[in-house]
Motif scaffolding. Sequence first.
Motif, mmCIF file in Angstrom:
data_model
loop_
_atom_site.group_PDB
_atom_site.id
_atom_site.type_symbol
_atom_site.label_atom_id
_atom_site.label_comp_id
_atom_site.label_asym_id
_atom_site.label_seq_id
_atom_site.Cartn_x
_atom_site.Cartn_y
_atom_site.Cartn_z
ATOM 1 N N THR A 9 0.860 -1.185 0.000
ATOM 2 C CA THR A 9 0.000 0.000 0.000
ATOM 3 C C THR A 9 0.896 1.235 0.000
ATOM 4 N N SER A 10 0.307 2.391 -0.331
ATOM 5 C CA SER A 10 1.096 3.622 -0.211
ATOM 6 C C SER A 10 0.200 4.796 0.145
ATOM 7 N N GLU A 11 0.803 5.720 0.889
ATOM 8 C CA GLU A 11 0.097 6.911 1.354
ATOM 9 C C GLU A 11 1.145 7.944 1.754
ATOM 10 N N ASN A 12 0.908 9.205 1.402
ATOM 11 C CA ASN A 12 1.817 10.298 1.806
ATOM 12 C C ASN A 12 3.278 10.016 1.463
ATOM 13 N N ILE A 52 10.099 3.426 2.465
ATOM 14 C CA ILE A 52 9.389 2.139 2.425
ATOM 15 C C ILE A 52 9.435 1.527 3.824
ATOM 16 N N ILE A 53 8.292 1.054 4.283
ATOM 17 C CA ILE A 53 8.235 0.318 5.554
ATOM 18 C C ILE A 53 8.006 -1.151 5.215
ATOM 19 N N LEU A 54 8.814 -2.018 5.799
ATOM 20 C CA LEU A 54 8.710 -3.462 5.533
ATOM 21 C C LEU A 54 8.370 -4.180 6.829
ATOM 22 N N THR A 55 7.320 -5.000 6.793
ATOM 23 C CA THR A 55 6.944 -5.740 7.997
ATOM 24 C C THR A 55 6.366 -7.099 7.620
ATOM 25 N N GLY A 56 6.020 -7.894 8.639
ATOM 26 C CA GLY A 56 5.437 -9.210 8.396
ATOM 27 C C GLY A 56 3.970 -9.225 8.807
ATOM 28 N N SER A 57 3.191 -10.114 8.218
ATOM 29 C CA SER A 57 1.775 -10.168 8.569
ATOM 30 C C SER A 57 1.599 -10.888 9.907
ATOM 31 N N CYS A 193 7.252 3.864 12.804
ATOM 32 C CA CYS A 193 7.951 3.779 11.514
ATOM 33 C C CYS A 193 7.465 4.878 10.565
ATOM 34 N N LYS A 194 6.161 5.145 10.598
ATOM 35 C CA LYS A 194 5.621 6.211 9.725
ATOM 36 C C LYS A 194 6.165 7.576 10.137
ATOM 37 N N GLU A 195 6.303 7.775 11.438
ATOM 38 C CA GLU A 195 6.849 9.054 11.932
ATOM 39 C C GLU A 195 8.261 9.269 11.354
ATOM 40 N N ILE A 200 11.774 11.585 6.704
ATOM 41 C CA ILE A 200 12.599 11.331 5.511
ATOM 42 C C ILE A 200 11.935 11.950 4.285
ATOM 43 N N ALA A 201 10.611 11.761 4.194
ATOM 44 C CA ALA A 201 9.871 12.205 2.993
ATOM 45 C C ALA A 201 9.876 13.723 2.838
#
Length: 260
Positions: A9-12, A52-57, A193-195, A200-201
Amino acid sequence: MNYPLLLVTSENHIATIIINRPDKLNALNMDVIAQLGACMQQLESDADIRAIILTGSGEKAFVAGADISEFAHFNVEQGRTLAAKGQKTLFDVVENLRTPVIAAVNGFALGGGLELAMSCHIRVASDNARMGLPEVSLGVIPGYGGTQRLPLLIGRGRANELITTAQMLKAQPACDAGLVNYVVPQEDLLNKCKEIALKIAANSPTAVGYALQAVNAGFDSSQNGFNEEVELFGKAFGTADFKEGTTAFLEKRKPNFKGE
Ligand code: COA
């Protein structure tokens, strides 16, 4: 491109990739490795994506390692090829991506899972995370860069102990050792992670990419990191982002970076 084993997914300006094999604790089989490598490269070439944030389900595992059922019957040559191909198609790709990748370590990160997190540029762990390189307990050694990246992050002595004992580190000791940057409650992991990703963005994506390239050059024995820094520093002066960043500062406004 289609990635059946990933949720993307992507946002902001931030993309999130979830490795989606929860019934196998997101173990890295060859399909996941191929899809993740291709997905990372596609996101890097997307001008809208700046982190990019990478995680596991699920709530139990980031990645519980390479898929043991796939290689249990391999011979010497197949083992060698497995490591070489994996390093080339995924682990080295992630480390050398111009777009920063943040690993959200949401549970077990073992073997190839910790090696994947260590290929990322930044790591944040949830308080239930457990990290280790248990390969010697299976009669093999880390093959996706673990013997090289772990000593760089936590020092050779601590890495030697973790690798040879095959023990797991809990989140806080991992943070104290420098393996992860932060430990947060699991429910706060993606927000933390989004913070970081949003910070960075806000910066020049071109300069961010050059900076990562210069840092990596210092850990590459075929390059001189200081010389690479000089080259990339100079190269930055030729970019639209540099003009925008310096002009915005002098005009006392926020920069509007576009990247290359
Ligand atoms: N490769 C393949 N399958 C794996 C796996 C791996 N690395 N890690 C977990 N799985 C599978 C299990 O086989 C099991 O599948 P099943 O339900 O079809 O039997 C499922 O994921 C759940 O794992 P399980 O072992 O039942 O969970 P647990 O909570 O009892 O234990 C771990 C969790 C992480 C401690 C344990 O799964 C483990 O030790 N995994 C291997 C870790 C490892 O050695 N990684 C390095 C590989 S080089």
